[in-house]
Design a protein around this motif. Structure first.
Motif, PDB file in Angstrom:
ATOM      1  N   VAL A 211       0.814  -1.211   0.000  1.00 25.68           N
ATOM      2  CA  VAL A 211       0.000   0.000   0.000  1.00 25.68           C
ATOM      3  C   VAL A 211       0.850   1.265   0.000  1.00 25.68           C
ATOM      4  CG1 VAL A 211      -0.212   0.033   2.536  1.00 25.68           C
ATOM      5  CG2 VAL A 211      -1.943   1.173   1.113  1.00 25.68           C
ATOM      6  N   ILE A 212       1.976   1.262   0.699  1.00 26.68           N
ATOM      7  CA  ILE A 212       2.811   2.463   0.774  1.00 26.68           C
ATOM      8  C   ILE A 212       3.483   2.738  -0.565  1.00 26.68           C
ATOM      9  CG2 ILE A 212       4.801   3.516   1.898  1.00 26.68           C
ATOM     10  CD1 ILE A 212       4.084   1.836   4.375  1.00 26.68           C
ATOM     11  N   ASN A 213       4.094   1.728  -1.158  1.00 29.95           N
ATOM     12  CA  ASN A 213       4.753   1.920  -2.451  1.00 29.95           C
ATOM     13  C   ASN A 213       3.748   2.300  -3.531  1.00 29.95           C
ATOM     14  OD1 ASN A 213       7.346   1.375  -1.522  1.00 29.95           O
ATOM     15  ND2 ASN A 213       7.148  -0.823  -1.870  1.00 29.95           N
ATOM     16  N   GLN A 214       2.571   1.708  -3.474  1.00 29.82           N
ATOM     17  CA  GLN A 214       1.533   2.056  -4.433  1.00 29.82           C
ATOM     18  C   GLN A 214       1.139   3.521  -4.284  1.00 29.82           C
ATOM     19  OE1 GLN A 214      -1.997  -0.323  -4.016  1.00 29.82           O
ATOM     20  NE2 GLN A 214      -2.946   0.465  -5.869  1.00 29.82           N
ATOM     21  N   GLY A 215       0.955   3.956  -3.042  1.00 30.37           N
ATOM     22  CA  GLY A 215       0.596   5.348  -2.797  1.00 30.37           C
ATOM     23  C   GLY A 215       1.678   6.315  -3.230  1.00 30.37           C
TER      24      GLY A 215
ATOM     25  N   PRO B 176       2.242  17.990  -0.591  1.00 31.64           N
ATOM     26  CA  PRO B 176       1.290  16.925  -0.949  1.00 31.64           C
ATOM     27  C   PRO B 176       1.356  15.799   0.076  1.00 31.64           C
ATOM     28  CG  PRO B 176       3.248  16.765  -2.309  1.00 31.64           C
ATOM     29  CD  PRO B 176       3.390  18.040  -1.513  1.00 31.64           C
ATOM     30  N   ARG B 177       0.226  15.091   0.267  1.00 28.12           N
ATOM     31  CA  ARG B 177       0.158  14.099   1.324  1.00 28.12           C
ATOM     32  C   ARG B 177      -0.357  12.767   0.811  1.00 28.12           C
ATOM     33  NH1 ARG B 177      -3.674  16.267   5.737  1.00 28.12           N
ATOM     34  NH2 ARG B 177      -2.912  14.425   6.826  1.00 28.12           N
ATOM     35  N   LEU B 178       0.095  11.703   1.484  1.00 27.50           N
ATOM     36  CA  LEU B 178      -0.409  10.355   1.247  1.00 27.50           C
ATOM     37  C   LEU B 178      -0.961   9.819   2.562  1.00 27.50           C
ATOM     38  CD1 LEU B 178      -0.720   7.625  -0.251  1.00 27.50           C
ATOM     39  CD2 LEU B 178       1.677   7.138   0.364  1.00 27.50           C
ATOM     40  N   ILE B 179      -2.210   9.369   2.552  1.00 31.79           N
ATOM     41  CA  ILE B 179      -2.818   8.742   3.716  1.00 31.79           C
ATOM     42  C   ILE B 179      -3.148   7.296   3.356  1.00 31.79           C
ATOM     43  CG2 ILE B 179      -4.726   8.767   5.369  1.00 31.79           C
ATOM     44  CD1 ILE B 179      -5.017  11.740   4.907  1.00 31.79           C
ATOM     45  N   CYS B 180      -2.590   6.362   4.113  1.00 34.90           N
ATOM     46  CA  CYS B 180      -2.853   4.938   3.901  1.00 34.90           C
ATOM     47  C   CYS B 180      -3.760   4.440   5.021  1.00 34.90           C
ATOM     48  CB  CYS B 180      -1.552   4.137   3.902  1.00 34.90           C
ATOM     49  SG  CYS B 180      -0.385   4.603   2.591  1.00 34.90           S
TER      50      CYS B 180
ATOM     51  N   ALA C  14       9.806   2.131   6.773  1.00 30.91           N
ATOM     52  CA  ALA C  14       9.904   2.488   5.356  1.00 30.91           C
ATOM     53  C   ALA C  14       9.465   3.927   5.109  1.00 30.91           C
ATOM     54  CB  ALA C  14       9.068   1.522   4.520  1.00 30.91           C
ATOM     55  N   VAL C  15       8.377   4.360   5.751  1.00 26.86           N
ATOM     56  CA  VAL C  15       7.890   5.713   5.483  1.00 26.86           C
ATOM     57  C   VAL C  15       8.849   6.761   6.040  1.00 26.86           C
ATOM     58  CG1 VAL C  15       5.485   4.998   5.380  1.00 26.86           C
ATOM     59  CG2 VAL C  15       6.426   5.783   7.552  1.00 26.86           C
TER      60      VAL C  15
END
Length: 295
Positions: free
Chosen positions: A85-89, A124-128, A140-141
């Motif tokens: 999910v993180i790499n995809q995001g 910009p932000r990524l929320i998983c 990883a993050v």
């Protein structure tokens, strides 16, 4: 949250009934619920679902949104634990930065020309949102220079949803917490109110890990998953701070706190705190902490 136990009081039975946590039946159940209430749950205005990235990237972004400060947000969902999910995001986040005009057109069509012109591309932000994350995910993050929030969910019973922020990474190094306003690219402040602004900045950044500071022309926002404080530019005799605290839960003190629910002001939050001295900053610490923990 896996260690959290929730009980419902029941005076007609044994007196206490455990509400068993569960994952969604399918990923779409989580996505649909969050998208329907995204602003309330994540502090993000919903823009689009399953947004196609075109034939070259050949993908679909689960959710696109815009947060309280105007930052673009990508939300990705997984029913359970999924290392991808993180790499995809992050892949989609890279796509977004290469397609700014397309995103701003989407914002213009959904939220208007004025909002589209104020999109904040510096943060910009990524929320998983997932059923769980491993320690390797959290590590990883931390290696990426992006703003990433890992949010774990659980359903309880038929009508309860729990969200827990597992990690909130701002893309800054811990040393950034000590950076002075001028070094952070903010306008220089002078005089007594300017000194108060620097003191408040240090206090808010020091409340816990994962605090992000976002600079807008009219205010400086401090966010965890959502904004918990907004600080307006120093006035001659005072500094105004707006908190995400319900004024009904606070003893309003004239000249120090004010209920601004429904009143127009810069930033977000319904409780206004007026700071005129270092003592006022000390008096505000508990209010700051409560707002931070609720974000």
């Amino acid at each position: 949250m896996p260690g959290l136990k929730l009980f419902r009081t029941d005076t007609t039975n044994s007196g206490m009934t455990e509400v068993t946590p569960r994952l969604a039946e399918v990923e779409a159940d989580v996505q649909g619920l969050v998208e329907a209430h995204m602003e309330r749950l994540l502090g993000v205005r919903f823009l689009a679902s399953e947004y196609g990235t075109g034939p070259v990237h050949d993908g679909r972004i689960d959710s696109l949104g815009l947060d309280e400060n105007g930052s673009p947000v990508i939300v990705e969902y997984k029913r359970g634990v999924d290392a991808g999910v993180i790499n995809q995001g992050l892949f989609y986040l890279g796509w977004l930065m290469d397609h700014r005009a397309e995103f701003q057109t989407l914002v213009r069509d959904r939220l208007g020309v004025t909002t589209a012109a104020q999109v904040l591309w510096s943060a910009p932000r990524l929320i998983c949102v997932a059923g769980g994350f491993t320690r390797y995910d959290v590590h990883a993050v931390r290696e990426h220079r992006r703003s990433i929030d890992l949010v774990r969910y659980r359903f309880f019973g038929k009508d309860l949803l729990g969200l827990e922020t597992v990690a909130s990474i701002t893309g800054r190094t811990p040393a950034a917490k000590r950076v002075r306003l001028r070094a952070a690219g903010l306008p220089p402040v002078r005089g007594h109110s300017g000194a108060l602004a620097e003191a408040v900045d240090e206090v808010l950044l020091g409340l816990g890990d994962g605090v992000s500071r976002v600079q807008r022309k009219q205010y400086r926002g401090y966010q965890r998953l959502r904004n918990f404080a907004c600080v307006c530019p120093p006035q001659k005799t005072k500094l105004l701070v707006y908190l995400k605290t319900d004024p009904r839960d606070v003893d309003i003190v004239p000249g120090f706190t004010r209920d601004v629910t429904g009143l127009g002001h810069h930033g977000t939050g319904d409780l206004e705190v007026q700071l005129r001295s270092e003592r006022d900053v000390e008096r505000s610490l508990e209010l700051f902490r409560v707002s931070y923990e609720a974000a």
